[in-house]
Design a protein around this motif. Sequence first.
Motif, mmCIF file in Angstrom:
data_model
loop_
_atom_site.group_PDB
_atom_site.id
_atom_site.type_symbol
_atom_site.label_atom_id
_atom_site.label_comp_id
_atom_site.label_asym_id
_atom_site.label_seq_id
_atom_site.Cartn_x
_atom_site.Cartn_y
_atom_site.Cartn_z
ATOM 1 N N SER A 174 1.499 12.508 2.378
ATOM 2 C CA SER A 174 0.448 12.729 1.386
ATOM 3 C C SER A 174 -0.252 11.417 1.028
ATOM 4 C CB SER A 174 1.079 13.365 0.145
ATOM 5 O OG SER A 174 0.115 13.588 -0.823
ATOM 6 N N GLY A 175 -1.561 11.383 1.185
ATOM 7 C CA GLY A 175 -2.332 10.190 0.844
ATOM 8 C C GLY A 175 -2.401 9.154 1.949
ATOM 9 N N LEU A 176 -1.793 9.431 3.108
ATOM 10 C CA LEU A 176 -1.778 8.444 4.189
ATOM 11 C C LEU A 176 -2.865 8.741 5.224
ATOM 12 C CD1 LEU A 176 2.045 7.990 4.885
ATOM 13 C CD2 LEU A 176 0.597 6.967 3.122
ATOM 14 N N ASP A 177 -3.252 7.712 5.976
ATOM 15 C CA ASP A 177 -4.223 7.936 7.051
ATOM 16 C C ASP A 177 -3.498 8.434 8.303
ATOM 17 O OD1 ASP A 177 -3.220 5.773 8.564
ATOM 18 O OD2 ASP A 177 -4.577 4.355 7.586
ATOM 19 N N THR A 178 -4.280 8.761 9.342
ATOM 20 C CA THR A 178 -3.687 9.377 10.538
ATOM 21 C C THR A 178 -2.663 8.473 11.211
ATOM 22 O OG1 THR A 178 -6.024 9.277 11.124
ATOM 23 C CG2 THR A 178 -4.813 11.200 11.852
ATOM 24 N N GLY A 179 -2.953 7.173 11.273
ATOM 25 C CA GLY A 179 -2.014 6.252 11.916
ATOM 26 C C GLY A 179 -0.699 6.200 11.171
ATOM 27 N N GLY B 191 0.827 -1.199 0.000
ATOM 28 C CA GLY B 191 0.000 0.000 0.000
ATOM 29 C C GLY B 191 0.865 1.254 0.000
ATOM 30 N N LEU B 192 0.196 2.399 -0.124
ATOM 31 C CA LEU B 192 0.928 3.669 -0.206
ATOM 32 C C LEU B 192 1.726 3.956 1.074
ATOM 33 C CD1 LEU B 192 1.583 6.241 -1.802
ATOM 34 C CD2 LEU B 192 -0.463 7.282 -0.804
ATOM 35 N N GLY B 193 1.155 3.614 2.223
ATOM 36 C CA GLY B 193 1.852 3.867 3.490
ATOM 37 C C GLY B 193 3.194 3.160 3.524
ATOM 38 N N ALA C 4 3.130 7.467 12.267
ATOM 39 C CA ALA C 4 4.296 6.576 12.183
ATOM 40 C C ALA C 4 5.435 7.267 11.436
ATOM 41 C CB ALA C 4 3.910 5.268 11.484
ATOM 42 N N ILE C 5 5.100 7.981 10.365
ATOM 43 C CA ILE C 5 6.129 8.710 9.615
ATOM 44 C C ILE C 5 6.760 9.790 10.488
ATOM 45 C CG2 ILE C 5 6.490 10.343 7.708
ATOM 46 C CD1 ILE C 5 5.914 8.031 6.195
ATOM 47 N N ALA C 6 5.925 10.508 11.239
ATOM 48 C CA ALA C 6 6.446 11.573 12.109
ATOM 49 C C ALA C 6 7.421 10.997 13.130
ATOM 50 C CB ALA C 6 5.294 12.285 12.817
ATOM 51 N N ALA C 7 7.018 9.886 13.757
ATOM 52 C CA ALA C 7 7.878 9.272 14.769
ATOM 53 C C ALA C 7 9.188 8.807 14.145
ATOM 54 C CB ALA C 7 7.153 8.098 15.426
ATOM 55 N N LEU C 8 9.080 8.254 12.952
ATOM 56 C CA LEU C 8 10.277 7.764 12.262
ATOM 57 C C LEU C 8 11.237 8.914 11.935
ATOM 58 C CD1 LEU C 8 11.902 5.572 10.826
ATOM 59 C CD2 LEU C 8 10.469 5.955 8.816
ATOM 60 N N LEU C 9 10.691 10.011 11.435
ATOM 61 C CA LEU C 9 11.552 11.150 11.086
ATOM 62 C C LEU C 9 12.270 11.672 12.324
ATOM 63 C CD1 LEU C 9 9.250 13.063 8.556
ATOM 64 C CD2 LEU C 9 11.333 11.755 8.036
#
Length: 259
Positions: free
Chosen positions: A185-190, A158-160, A194-199
């Motif tokens: 872009s195009g991802l859901d809140t969860g 999937g896109l995530g 996860a991207i924010a935490a990873l960055l």
Amino acid sequence: MGDRSGEEPLLAVDGLSLAFGGVRALDDASLAVGPGEAVGLVGPNGAGKTTLFECICGGLRPDAGSVRFAGLDLAGVPAHRRARLGIARTFQRVEVFGELTPVEHVLVAARAQDARSTLWQDLTGRGSPSRREVEEAMALVATVGLAEVADVPVAALGLGHTRLVELARALAVSPRLLLADEPSSGLDTGETAAIAALLRRVQRERGTALLLVEHDLALVRSAVDRVVVLESGAVIADGPFAEVVGDPAVRRAYLGRSA
Ligand SMILES: Nc1ncnc2c1ncn2[C@@H]1O[C@H](COP(=O)(O)OP(=O)(O)O)[C@@H](O)[C@H]1O
Ligand SMILES: [Mg+2]
């Protein structure tokens, strides 16, 4: 921030201007990112954020102004050399190879960085990677949370997951600066969280500086220390998140128009 304190910022963008025909995509824009610093770049659609990234990466040449990285003026330095200097990016529209797996994306990126190897050799399977290279690639894939789908062709993800593949690929070269163009872009809140935490983790654990273009202000707030606001190609604010989003000019330019 930088130049006046005597310590050179990692990235120094100074007075960048670039017009496409009559459109001033960048208009005397300046900003700096310190070593290991996380900075958000926000602004309405068409503000010039992606164009600024292209000027930093070497995809576009500005009409005026300069980009310096680690003290080096990048004018005339081609995109592939900028990548080798330690500038990595992800794309607003994902650009991946559907038939390759996450681990293969990381391996190809790591090898492309290595002057002894050629992309062609890697894509054709010649000069197969050593066990250590594969282990390192697997470790990075696990770091971004893709261990379970490490060997699944990206077309089936999937896109995530695909956005995480892009991040892993960008990190494969151990960049000093990561430019992330709307990674949620195009991802859901969860997935966005996860991207924010990873960055954040990448910045803290690897010391990677981050310039993050993002519409999701919750992500921006959680992932960066400072925010630069671009409107019609010009920087209209630069400061801590809370200060910048409270600025009336910023609210008018950006917050008022979005959502
Ligand atoms: N290759 C191009 N040719 C012509 N106009 C462009 C090109 N790239 C961007 N633009 C224009 O430049 C402006 C800034 O675009 P962009 O950098 O993509 O903004 P953002 O990423 O902030 O949404 C917009 O008006 C856009 O239409
Ligand atoms: Mg853009």
